[in-house]
Design a protein around this motif. Sequence first.
Motif, short mmCIF file in Angstrom:
data_model
loop_
_atom_site.label_atom_id
_atom_site.label_comp_id
_atom_site.label_asym_id
_atom_site.label_seq_id
_atom_site.Cartn_x
_atom_site.Cartn_y
_atom_site.Cartn_z
N ASP A 31 42.44 46.85 38.41
CA ASP A 31 43.36 47.98 38.48
C ASP A 31 43.35 48.78 37.17
O ASP A 31 44.39 49.22 36.68
CB ASP A 31 44.79 47.51 38.80
N GLY A 32 42.16 48.91 36.60
CA GLY A 32 42.03 49.71 35.39
C GLY A 32 42.47 49.03 34.12
O GLY A 32 42.48 49.66 33.05
N ARG A 33 42.82 47.73 34.23
CA ARG A 33 43.25 47.00 33.03
C ARG A 33 42.34 45.81 32.80
O ARG A 33 41.87 45.15 33.75
CB ARG A 33 44.69 46.53 33.17
N LYS A 34 42.13 45.50 31.51
CA LYS A 34 41.30 44.36 31.15
C LYS A 34 42.16 43.09 31.18
O LYS A 34 43.12 42.96 30.43
CB LYS A 34 40.73 44.58 29.74
N GLN A 35 41.80 42.16 32.07
CA GLN A 35 42.60 40.95 32.24
C GLN A 35 41.71 39.72 32.24
O GLN A 35 40.51 39.80 32.50
CB GLN A 35 43.39 41.01 33.56
N LYS A 73 37.82 40.73 33.05
CA LYS A 73 37.43 41.63 34.12
C LYS A 73 38.40 42.81 34.19
O LYS A 73 39.55 42.70 33.78
CB LYS A 73 37.41 40.90 35.47
N MET A 74 37.87 43.92 34.69
CA MET A 74 38.70 45.09 34.88
C MET A 74 39.39 44.99 36.24
O MET A 74 38.74 44.94 37.28
CB MET A 74 37.86 46.35 34.79
#
Length: 302
Positions: free
Chosen positions: A183-187, A180-181
């Motif tokens: 805060d703008g990061r893929k985690q 999932k995205m």
Amino acid sequence: MHLLNFINSLILFLPLLAPTPIAALPASGPDPPVQARPPGGSVDHLNAYCQMSLWQHGPGQGASWTGWPLSSSPGSIPGFNFDANLNNQCVNLFELNPSGLAGELSSYIVTGWCECEFFARVECLHSLFSAYNRRDDTLWERKPDVDNMVQSYRCWYTQREQDFNWCTVSWQGVKPDSFKMIDGRKQVVWEKGPRWQDVIEKKEIGKCQSLPGRNKEEWQAISSVVINGCTCNFYSDEGCQGDGLGSFGNAGSVIVKDSFSPLFFEQGIRSYMCFHPVGIPQAARTDYDIAGKPGMPPEVNL
């Protein structure tokens, strides 16, 4: 004349040639006992070796002694090193530290597979109390019964087997939900996965336990382990082989989380082995149901 002088000289010299009288032999009997003394050093009070810390005042204050009352040298009991000369032997505190420990003891810790009895007089006379996996930092609260009273002690090997019935190891698994995205990061977002409990009975103490029916990925995805009533060693390979991932647990309840010991979880648990508990139980057991049988402890937050 010369012959007479020679004879006289020989007579004077003969006593020096006579054999020395043999001293009387001591009465037959056993050799005197070996008065071994326990080795001192730095201990952590977390393993099965018999360990002791003594302080004149509070922990780390005043005269002190820390070490292994039954020794850490190789012994004859598998999995536990001890010196038979120290088992049940009386030790006077003055001999451990002559600078204010004897008769002034106010704090102590005894851990591991041993029990120690403390006495008010030297040579282990006048028993005061005994301790097994116990800590007391405030003997001064019990004046004049035990504070500043201890002069000697003796320890003996025991695992208190009669006190052990069963223990539990409860596992909380996690599973990856999806990428999932955030805060703008893929985690990777983890959700709670399976939760299960292993009950270790007397016959299973000291035996290697595997995690059957769970694949490698599930073994690695463990967020927490709750150990109640025993001490367990964890391993990175099957058969309790490979890297040791740590030893946790005592007679109470211990929660081990990935945030506490990342190595424990990142390398993946493949097997483990549990023993009689050692160490100080800081929290009461949480795995009893209403009938006093094994029950699942409260769930641990991720």
